[in-house]
Scaffold this motif. Structure first.
Motif, short mmCIF file in Angstrom:
data_model
loop_
_atom_site.label_atom_id
_atom_site.label_comp_id
_atom_site.label_asym_id
_atom_site.label_seq_id
_atom_site.Cartn_x
_atom_site.Cartn_y
_atom_site.Cartn_z
N ARG A 137 0.14 -1.33 -0.11
CA ARG A 137 0.12 -0.13 -0.07
C ARG A 137 0.98 1.57 -0.20
O ARG A 137 1.79 1.13 0.22
N LYS A 156 1.02 -5.64 5.41
CA LYS A 156 1.15 -6.45 6.45
C LYS A 156 2.97 -5.48 7.99
O LYS A 156 2.43 -6.82 8.39
N VAL A 262 -11.90 -2.20 8.90
CA VAL A 262 -10.42 -2.75 7.95
C VAL A 262 -9.30 -1.83 7.87
O VAL A 262 -8.34 -2.23 7.62
N ILE A 265 -7.22 -2.34 11.68
CA ILE A 265 -6.70 -3.59 10.95
C ILE A 265 -4.65 -3.39 10.73
O ILE A 265 -4.53 -4.61 10.64
N ARG A 266 -4.75 -2.43 9.65
CA ARG A 266 -3.82 -2.80 9.00
C ARG A 266 -2.23 -2.31 10.21
O ARG A 266 -1.53 -2.18 9.23
N GLN A 271 -1.80 -6.08 13.00
CA GLN A 271 -1.10 -7.02 12.58
C GLN A 271 -0.35 -7.94 12.97
O GLN A 271 -0.78 -8.95 13.77
N ARG A 275 -1.87 -11.92 14.42
CA ARG A 275 -1.40 -13.02 14.12
C ARG A 275 -0.06 -13.60 15.50
O ARG A 275 -0.38 -15.30 15.63
N PHE A 570 -13.50 -8.02 14.68
CA PHE A 570 -14.99 -7.32 14.56
C PHE A 570 -15.52 -7.38 15.75
O PHE A 570 -16.23 -8.30 16.24
N ALA B 335 -10.65 -8.97 6.08
CA ALA B 335 -9.82 -9.00 6.82
C ALA B 335 -8.77 -9.23 5.80
O ALA B 335 -7.30 -8.45 6.04
N ILE B 336 -8.78 -9.35 4.39
CA ILE B 336 -8.15 -9.07 2.86
C ILE B 336 -8.24 -7.37 3.27
O ILE B 336 -6.86 -7.00 2.85
N CYS B 337 -9.37 -6.95 3.00
CA CYS B 337 -8.49 -5.55 3.42
C CYS B 337 -7.93 -4.58 4.47
O CYS B 337 -7.27 -3.69 4.45
N GLY B 338 -8.14 -5.53 5.72
CA GLY B 338 -6.85 -4.79 6.30
C GLY B 338 -5.72 -5.92 6.91
O GLY B 338 -4.97 -6.13 7.26
N ASP B 339 -5.69 -6.39 5.33
CA ASP B 339 -3.70 -6.38 5.08
C ASP B 339 -3.32 -7.91 5.50
O ASP B 339 -2.33 -8.17 5.78
N PHE B 340 -4.21 -8.52 6.52
CA PHE B 340 -3.96 -10.08 6.45
C PHE B 340 -3.77 -10.57 5.18
O PHE B 340 -2.74 -11.24 5.86
#
Lengths: 579, 579
Positions: A137, A156, A262, A265-266, A271, A275, A570, B335-340
């Protein structure tokens, strides 16, 4: 066109959460959210007025930066026809994204066709002089001049600085303009050569720089975002340090984070948190599988009400009254009756309680265990002991980067625990409290305050923040808890504490149906309402026991995060059911 | 005293399931359930009358056997005072089961104190002459005389024959009486010496015999059980073979099994099924973790209705309308939008559909995957391919005993699959059907019959029962499915088939918000109702895709079990919400 919808989105959320958030000042192309409803651990609540003033100042600053960027990037962001290097940059078309390997491939497809992506987190000095392809990004662009711009790329939670300059091979001033004008959070594919600068690079995780040759925008983000990831990633310490030098940096409050999860959580800390959550589940499973446990999946849709006591979510099941399981208690015990010997489950647990605290959720992920007992309920505590020590060791070993990322935003001390977990009886705990001048009912439950105090005393005396307290008073445990052999005022049960907070509850269960009915009656429960539960034990059942843990609490307490909403992807609480 | 409750339990279930089961003849101390409502795969539905007649005959037989046993064991089962060996057997008291390691220990505590339990499944000829301690259930007792009795002990589906005789060391005739009189399914601790008989032992899994020295009853089952485990474990072939020689053996129907699931899951085949289910989950996770996927947990409580289309379970969430998630689709995409990058989830999925078929449940365990796509949606199919081949290989390697146990009751051919999974386009599939004389709509969906037929054609032509069919017609997929690059009548989507039945559905998603709104409109969906979904994609999102699988279906189809209720521990369908 997207902007109207975006406003609608904002309005949607603001109508949902009007009681807990304040939208604050939303001036033209930027935003600022005021920290009205911060969590317990957040300090320094500013008055609305002061915050508005600061917000306006910040807004001015941000607009100035944007104006500079735009001036450099000029008005149009499209690729200019007369640029001989026009194939080295631009937006990837949707048809190409449907299938980049078609014969009539575009510039992006051709550029990436023979390359593999290198993860941003893997960009090290070993790759010096190598050409790499990265996808990530646009974290931020920093235009320097018409002919030069920096862009920080994030993937990530890892960040790398990229440089685009017309002095580079195949780079036109139009390309510089294109790169400098990219919206934050847009997804890009970038090709460039790894270089190692003489001085350390501030503000990125990776200590290399990419000199760009090609850059394609795979997906555009809106020009203005409800929260910026770097605002959301800032620690309180940074904000306070900036304040000392007169800068008021935005502080994103907990509810705003959750409304735009969304984006939230970046952040590197998030992250890391999720994880680590994944690792907790993984180690939990690996350990139990290696000990002969079988993973099961029990129904969440239950006829009637699952346990009584705390509130349940009710629903209509094809005309029958039903509810959502508050715990897999009954069914995991039935699995023991069904000869599985040792079972565990990882799945959602539903509680319709009205608890609006830092440690309660209406839906959380339960880690549940049930096992045959051969001789003594200490066998269950032995599993807890080894399981959690394995888990803590594993997290410290496997999740160093993640723990560091969390610590940068939310500093915490590593958990103190022993290779062999301390076990105290409830009586011993009460005595420790008494010796410290805290009087508690020796046959009652400990309240949160007493638990905290005992945690502190245990830490001082035994140098551990993880311990088991067992032989709880029978009166404060559910009716199906096995009383103690030698004193029926106590029970074969235990709680486990991390940093002074209860995290596990476990016990030996009453497996003899006649005695179970007796215990239910003694607790004022109408035996008829629980006859299916009692009857499950009439076909032969071994002595057994088990325990339950909340996944979100494990991560919250291990990392001392102070709010369970931070460790639920969430979260659901009495005031939140979205997004 | 327990019997009244037991009757109540029976009545409870009979009232719940009166539409699908028939309680049949329940005479005095035994039972027989008539197979009225058998699953598709079960043949030979007998008339009620003939069945009742057979039941009565069976009942007579069983009573005769029991009478013989009781005659040998005499009336009282209690330990007699004047027996010098009285410490070698008896019922374990409840106080002892609360804590066997107390100082004033009983006989059981003393007997087991210095021993470790050997699992029944681990009793091999290597242990010849060794003294062992086992815990298991009384599968059946076979009294021979006053001085000798056999008892078959079962643990987790494994069985071993034990012999108790007064010729043995420390064994009195009272002990023989005690052992012979044990109720089926009671839990016992037995100590004895392993012996290897000259002839193979029929009817047990272990080929050794234990010569008993001590036996304690840890927990008593009711003298009469609603179903016997050996009846529930019998294959159709056995029943039919017995019928040929004039014996009518009880057949336990599917609903009776489910009503008394704690007994039914004790059969070797069910022990195998749920251990295999555990392995499927384990291999699924291990593979995906090794490929860089992160396990997530998304909420099951959703505001409004999660997807539209099929029916949802609705509930009240603190005054707000809510429903149970029909799939984690939205949240795994977020979660994909959120960089996982790559995520998976294993969790319950709820469908309030009225499908009463062999392959639908109202609650099942979803295995869901979502991942960034770098170039092409075939990357998602690559994961499916390698994941499932790894899973099938793993099941065949790790679960041999379990697969054999299932095969003994429900014989099946091993699944035919290739190391590299066959991929056909939908168009190719339609053409194969056409060539075989089956006309289907080339832009419609395949019905169950056509899917079966295609499975058969693929097996004949390619010798595989596992394949991927991709490029489905766009019109038959959800609005969020990405259309094909070269032909908008088709889509970047796929289904996967095992033994002619669909098991996986997957696709590339539309990740561009403007185009997603356009597709929704084209499908007749009011864009305003899904604005939160669309808006999630406005903050930058990589191209992505994913798929979903039902855990119960994987096990059902791998083992060709024919009814999904067999692979769900406590199934939920439109007519069942208990136990």
């Amino acid at each position: 066109m997207g902007f109207n919808c975006f406003i609608k989105f904002l309005l949607f959320f603001s109508s949902l959460f009007v009681s807990t958030i304040e939208l604050g000042v939303a001036i033209s192309s930027s935003y600022i959210f005021i920290d009205i409803m911060s969590s317990e651990s957040e300090e320094q609540q500013l008055s609305k007025k002061a915050a508005k003033k600061e917000a306006a100042k910040q807004e001015k600053l941000r607009r100035r930066q944007e104006a500079a960027a735009l001036a450099s990037a000029a008005s149009s962001l499209s690729v200019e026809e007369d640029d001989p290097y026009s194939s080295n940059y631009g937006d990837v078309s949707l048809p190409e994204l449907k299938s980049c390997s078609q014969t009539d491939a575009g510039q992006w497809s051709l550029a990436i066709s023979s390359m593999e992506w290198t993860p941003v987190g893997a960009l090290t000095q070993d790759l010096k002089e190598k050409e790499v392809l990265i996808r990530g990004r646009v974290h931020i662009t920093r235009p320097v001049s018409k002919n030069m711009s920096f862009v920080v790329v994030r993937e990530k939670g890892f960040t790398v600085q990229c440089l685009v300059t017309t002095q580079g091979e195949g780079v036109s001033s139009q390309m510089v303009k294109f790169v400098a004008g990219l919206n934050r959070e847009s997804i890009i594919d970038a090709i460039g050569v790894v270089s190692v600068p003489g001085n350390p690079i501030k503000g990125t995780t990776q200590q290399v720089e990419i000199h760009l040759r090609k850059l394609y925008c795979v997906n555009k983000a809106l020009p203005t975002l409800p929260i910026n990831v770097d605002d959301a990633a800032r620690s309180d310490a940074e904000i306070e340090a900036a304040l000392l030098s007169g800068d008021k940096l935005p502080r994103v409050n907990q509810d705003t984070r959750l409304n735009f999860r969304v984006l939230d959580i970046r952040t590197p800390s998030n992250q890391g948190i999720f994880r680590i959550q994944c690792q907790v589940g993984t180690i939990f499973r690996q350990f139990l599988l290696s000990e002969g446990f079988v993973e099961i999946h029990t129904p969440k849709l239950i006829a009637g009400s699952s346990e009584g006591g705390s509130a349940v979510f009710k629903l209509d099941y094809k005309g029958q009254p039903a509810c959502l399981a508050q715990s897999p208690q009954l069914h995991k015990q039935m699995a023991i009756c069904g000869d599985f010997g040792r079972v565990f489950e990882i799945g959602p647990v539903f509680r319709a309680e009205d608890s609006y605290t830092h440690r309660h959720l209406c839906e959380f992920t339960g880690l549940d265990v049930e096992m045959e007992i051969k001789k003594h309920y200490s066998e269950v505590m032995d599993i807890v002991d080894r399981l959690f020590v394995t888990m803590f060791d594993g997290m410290n070993e496997r999740c160093q980067k993640e723990l560091e990322a969390i610590g940068r935003q939310y500093p915490f001390e590593p958990l103190k625990y022993k290779p062999k977990t301390l076990r105290l009886t409830f009586e011993e705990g009460v005595q420790m409290l008494k010796d410290a001048g805290v009087e508690v009912d020796p046959l009652g439950d400990l309240n949160t305050e007493a638990e905290r105090k005992l945690g502190q005393l245990v830490l001082e005396k035994y140098d551990t923040e993880f311990y088991i307290l067992h032989r709880y008073p029978l009166a404060v445990r559910p009716f199906y808890t096995m009383p103690c052999y030698d004193n029926a005022l106590y029970s074969n049960s235990f709680d486990v504490f991390i940093r002074g907070e209860e995290i596990i509850s476990g016990a030996q269960r009453v497996h003899v149906p006649e005695f179970l009915a007796e215990r239910a009656q003694a607790c004022g429960i109408d035996v008829n309402t629980i006859s299916t539960y009692i009857d499950s034990f009439r076909y032969g059942v071994p002595p057994h026991g088990g325990f339950g843990v909340g996944l979100e609490r494990v991560v919250m307490l291990f990392c001392a995060l102070g709010n369970i909403r931070k460790t639920s992807l969430f979260p659901r609480d009495p005031q939140r059911i979205a997004p």
